[in-house]
Design a protein around this motif. Structure first.
Motif: not given
Length: 558
Positions: A376, A378, A396-397, A437, A487, A494, A507, A510, A514
């Protein structure tokens, strides 16, 4: 056979113990040291060939981050001075992209070919055949260049200005770029190609590499020492308590979800062993990227400060900081070699319009390769800039939400709004991609002074933020934030998710983040986009909630 170069790597390992999350208490619990922590560190050491281990220092106050020279301030950063010295000595730091077995190229205008878009679906088309990387490294060494890292798609290295110009029959010139995203940021120098100058690959390299580009340093997305922060009059947040609370972490922590046994890597300016980390007994370790030096120092202070945000949300995570030298892509690839679950990066390049510059293609490929391997990734979205790699669809923004100093009794929470310091934009490079995101906590303009964070005493940030942030210029603390802080906060969340659901893919991660977010309906971003009900342009899906993310992850099918 090619002999791998001897790489100067050091690890400063601190034995990990049960951390605590209560401000003003500093209890040492070495007798409760978990054996899994030592096993984890030994595995990291074994994974880095030639690594030398540094024992913990007994007297932290004897390690200095660099004495300030006369009349030095925010415009004369120690880290920038070191970078200027290396550029002044004529060192070119480069990334050599390997020729693929399919003939496809990731660069524009290479032998008349258009670039192949770099996605998870096209990675195999860009992969070189077995053995090509070793042959290319040997050829580069034969031309007098130093090979620092051999990656999947590219080779990182360096050489003198004279060697570069002689081998490629070209010219380079000294250029500069900002260290931080702030308008008054100091500058860092590097060597780049002279526009329009001739460039020729030698015959022995033509069949092995597509292209080779000098690397531009990235910009960081920010802005006896005491283990406890000083008291100041202005509104601010403290780590770990305040940040953890607003990120919704306490409920997860009370249930035993603290990021235990999850490896998080961070690439940044350095990771000084501040007494804040000692006092909390966090699992906080530092290593060098192959082109970096002095693992015990962080003359800039950015990495030391922002790393604390990981522990605010994941106090038991195993965190390894990779100190960046002159090449950000090299540090990123070196972090990937550790096989972490998560990598967080508080830096980037402001790229508003496409196509992506060719010298950034190796970094793009390295990021997508990391995601393909299940890591993952970031990245900070930017502080009013068009952050790259933060705008890549695969990462992941992380943008910013500002907590007002006002409590909403009817809702038992603080009032939130979009940070007007943080980026939000539609990418012109990746169609359909919007940034960010999700969000972490970030201050507002003008200086985003929000979170009290530990820095090396008298480092560049310590001097540069005082007295505007209410701290002293040599107290080892600074009130800063930016998406550089957001971040690592989200990376910590995470780690909590990975603890309860190790199967979660990038994926899926993320999607979980969200779904966890608290909606932010007021304020606007640095780009003037407004927040509103539901997913919006300014904050994406809103402020990540750690405990809700953990609850969702628990219910996810493997």
């Amino acid at each position: 056979a090619l002999t791998a170069p001897s790489l100067p790597r050091q690890l400063a390992a601190r034995p990990g113990c049960t951390p605590f999350a209560r401000r003003f208490r500093h209890v040492y619990l070495h007798r409760h040291q978990s054996p899994t922590t030592s096993d984890r560190l030994e595995a990291i050491v074994r994974s880095l060939r030639g690594l030398s281990v540094m024992p913990p220092r007994k007297n932290r106050s004897s390690v200095k981050s660099g004495e300030p020279s006369p009349k030095r301030g925010k415009q004369e950063e120690a880290g920038a001075a070191a970078a200027e010295a290396e550029a002044g000595d004529g060192v070119v730091h480069f990334e050599a992209t390997l020729r693929s077995r399919s003939g496809e190229t990731m660069h524009d205008n290479i032998q008349g070919h258009a670039a192949c878009p770099i996605t998870l679906d096209t990675l195999e088309q860009l992969r070189p055949p077995p053995g090509r990387a070793q042959l290319a490294a040997r050829a580069l060494q034969g031309h007098g260049m130093t090979v620092l890292h051999i990656g999947t798609f590219s080779i990182s290295g360096k050489c003198s200005r004279e060697t570069w110009q002689s081998v490629f029959h070209t010219q380079v010139e000294e250029r500069d770029t900002p260290v931080f995203t702030s308008a008054d940021s100091p500058r860092q120098t590097y060597l780049g190609h002279v526009g329009g100058a001739n460039f020729e690959l030698p015959d022995d390299l033509t069949a092995l590499i597509d292209s080779i580009y000098p690397q531009q340093p990235a910009t960081f997305m920010a802005g006896p020492e005491a283990p406890m922060a000083p008291n100041i009059a202005s509104f601010h947040l403290r780590v770990p308590d305040d940040v953890g609370l607003l990120m919704g972490a306490p409920e997860a922590h009370r249930s035993g979800i603290t990021g235990k046994k999850v490896l998080v890597a961070m690439t940044d300016t350095g990771f000084y062993q501040h007494s804040f980390y000692d006092g909390h007994e966090y699992r906080y370790h530092a290593i060098l990227s192959p082109d970096a030096t002095e693992v015990e120092k962080d003359d800039n202070g950015h990495g030391t400060a922002e790393c604390a945000n990981i522990f605010a949300t994941a106090p038991d995570a195993e965190v390894v900081g990779v100190k960046i030298g002159r090449s950000n892509v090299l540090a990123f690839k070196h972090a990937c070699d550790l096989k972490p679950a998560i990598i967080t990066n508080s830096w980037g390049y402001s790229i508003q319009n496409g196509p992506l510059p060719n010298h950034l293609r190796p970094l793009e490929a390295a990021v997508i390769d990391a995601v393909a391997k299940g890591i993952t990734v970031c990245f900070s979205a930017g502080n009013g800039h068009y952050g790259f790699p933060g705008q890549m669809p695969d990462v992941i923004s992380v943008g910013g939400v500002f907590p007002r100093d006002s409590w909403l009794p009817d809702k038992a929470r603080y009032k939130l709004e979009a940070s007007n310091y943080s980026s939000s934009f539609h990418s012109n490079i990746y169609p359909g991609r919007h940034v960010p995101d999700v969000c972490g906590l970030v201050g507002n303009k003008p200086g985003a002074h929000l979170i009290m964070l530990p820095v090396p005493k008298s480092c560049a940030i310590d001097r540069g933020t005082s007295p505007a942030d209410g701290t002293k210029s040599s107290d080892g603390w600074a009130v800063i934030s930016g998406t550089s802080a957001a971040s690592p906060m989200v990376a910590g969340v995470c780690a909590l998710v990975k603890q309860v659901a190790p199967h979660v893919t990038p994926d899926h991660m993320k999607a979980i983040l969200r779904a966890s977010c608290r909606d932010v309906i007021k304020g606007q971003s640095a780009h003037g986009q407004a927040a509103g009900p539901g997913a919006d342009a300014a904050t994406g899906y809103g402020l990540v909630n750690a405990s809700k993310a953990v609850a969702i992850a628990r219910s996810s099918a493997p």
